[in-house]
Design an enzyme around this catalytic site. Structure first.
Site, PDB file in Angstrom:
ATOM      1  N   ASP A 158       2.024   2.108  -7.762  1.00  0.00           N
ATOM      2  CA  ASP A 158       1.598   2.672  -6.477  1.00  0.00           C
ATOM      3  C   ASP A 158       0.086   2.820  -6.442  1.00  0.00           C
ATOM      4  O   ASP A 158      -0.498   3.553  -7.245  1.00  0.00           O
ATOM      5  CB  ASP A 158       2.259   4.041  -6.271  1.00  0.00           C
ATOM      6  CG  ASP A 158       1.862   4.681  -4.953  1.00  0.00           C
ATOM      7  OD1 ASP A 158       2.440   4.305  -3.925  1.00  0.00           O
ATOM      8  OD2 ASP A 158       0.956   5.540  -4.953  1.00  0.00           O
ATOM      9  N   HIS A 172      -1.101   6.052   5.280  1.00  0.00           N
ATOM     10  CA  HIS A 172      -1.298   7.113   4.287  1.00  0.00           C
ATOM     11  C   HIS A 172      -1.070   8.516   4.858  1.00  0.00           C
ATOM     12  O   HIS A 172      -0.461   9.370   4.207  1.00  0.00           O
ATOM     13  CB  HIS A 172      -2.709   7.002   3.704  1.00  0.00           C
ATOM     14  CG  HIS A 172      -2.825   7.528   2.311  1.00  0.00           C
ATOM     15  ND1 HIS A 172      -3.722   7.034   1.395  1.00  0.00           N
ATOM     16  CD2 HIS A 172      -2.165   8.519   1.675  1.00  0.00           C
ATOM     17  CE1 HIS A 172      -3.598   7.699   0.255  1.00  0.00           C
ATOM     18  NE2 HIS A 172      -2.673   8.608   0.397  1.00  0.00           N
TER      19      HIS A 172
END
Length: 320
Positions: free
Chosen positions: A50, A118
């Site tokens: 990630d 995000h």
């Protein structure tokens, strides 16, 4: 080498590994230590890495992937599940694709497995960094930005698209106009912030939940020791002959979510894998279920009387 199980996500045949390797460390700077830790994780069997534009981790991830291929640790890039994230300064309809192409260039890859918005907020276009100025906060154009995310999937630049830090209400708003529903919502989740309401909502909508900060986010801008210092968890760990971290990760795994855990310590990277061949007892699970809940990451930087969110209640839609 660990054989980490996966779970189907999205409408295709993609599977997300249930234990992934996180790269968020504050201050957000790339380092040789980060690259070497990612490489070590791949060697041990981690397959989900990630990253995020904000973390400055894309280049080290790319270098580690190239080295893993060169060393024969993996036979092809297809063995990996690579996630990255669209930062708020690029959360504008015309900037999504350029940002993703920049991410792919940093990684040295032709595609992502998962690309996430995000945060549910935009910032004035500019450099990707925190802190930022309150005057730069802007409302996110959910519909148009998501359409650009959908285009990135249609173009094959990312196999899956999703979001991060979205509440039930924001997901519901997004789903009203989405042609491709988000495959994943990546959120803070650990025994002290279990996200029961959000998980139930996502489960009902076919959205997979990925947990970040499963140990409380120590080493990040928002992290605390509250999770690892929890007496209930310490008691279970001692009785079980496990670490508190292993109890937290096993608990999350048993909730059906995928987990991202970050450590650049080789022993702990290995230790975090040792959660696959045992289970918590019903009594232990019940003790964890009864822990008092408190969100760790409040994201106060996105709250301003001059911005789109006037309070933490606004930002999280009451999910505090």
């Amino acid at each position: 080498m660990a054989d980490i199980p996966g779970k189907p996500v999205g409408s295709g045949h993609a599977r997300i590994p249930l234990l992934g390797f996180g790269t968020a460390v504050f201050p957000f700077t790339a380092s040789e230590t980060m690259k070497e830790s990612i490489l070590h994780a791949i060697k041990l069997g981690y397959r989900h890495i990630d990253a995020a534009a904000l973390y400055n981790s894309e280049q080290p991830v790319g270098e580690a992937i190239a080295e893993a291929l060169g060393l024969g640790l993996i036979k092809s890039r297809a063995e990996l599940f690579i996630t990255s994230k669209l930062w708020c300064t690029d959360a504008h309809p015309d900037l999504v694709l350029p940002a993703l192409r920049r991410t792919l260039k940093n990684l040295g890859l032709e595609y992502l497995d998962l690309y996430l918005i995000h945060f549910p907020v935009s910032l004035k276009p500019g450099s990707c960094e925190v802190p930022f100025e309150e005057k730069d906060l802007l409302p996110l154009d959910f519909k148009s930005v998501w359409e650009a995310m959908e285009e990135s999937q249609s173009l094959g630049l990312s196999k899956l698209i999703g979001v991060s830090n979205f509440s039930c209400k924001k997901l519901q708003d997004l789903l009203v106009t989405a042609k491709i529903p988000p495959a994943v919502n990546q959120v803070e989740m650990n025994p002290l912030w279990q996200q029961k309401k959000l998980r139930e909502f996502c489960n009902g909508k076919g959205i997979h939940v990925t947990a970040y900060s499963p140990l409380g986010g120590r080493g990040t801008l928002w992290g605390t020791n509250r999770v690892l210092d929890c007496k209930v968890l310490q008691g279970i760990a001692q009785a079980k002959g496990k670490t508190v971290a292993q109890i937290c990760l096993r608990w999350a795994l048993e909730q059906g979510v995928s987990i991202l855990v970050k450590s650049f310590n080789k022993e702990r990277i290995e230790e975090n894998l040792e959660i696959l061949d045992w289970k918590l007892s019903p009594e232990e699970s019940q003790k964890i279920d009864n822990i008092e809940q408190q969100r760790g990451f409040l994201a106060p930087m996105f709250v301003s009387e001059h911005g789109p969110y006037k309070s933490l209640e606004d930002f999280w839609d009451g999910e505090l």
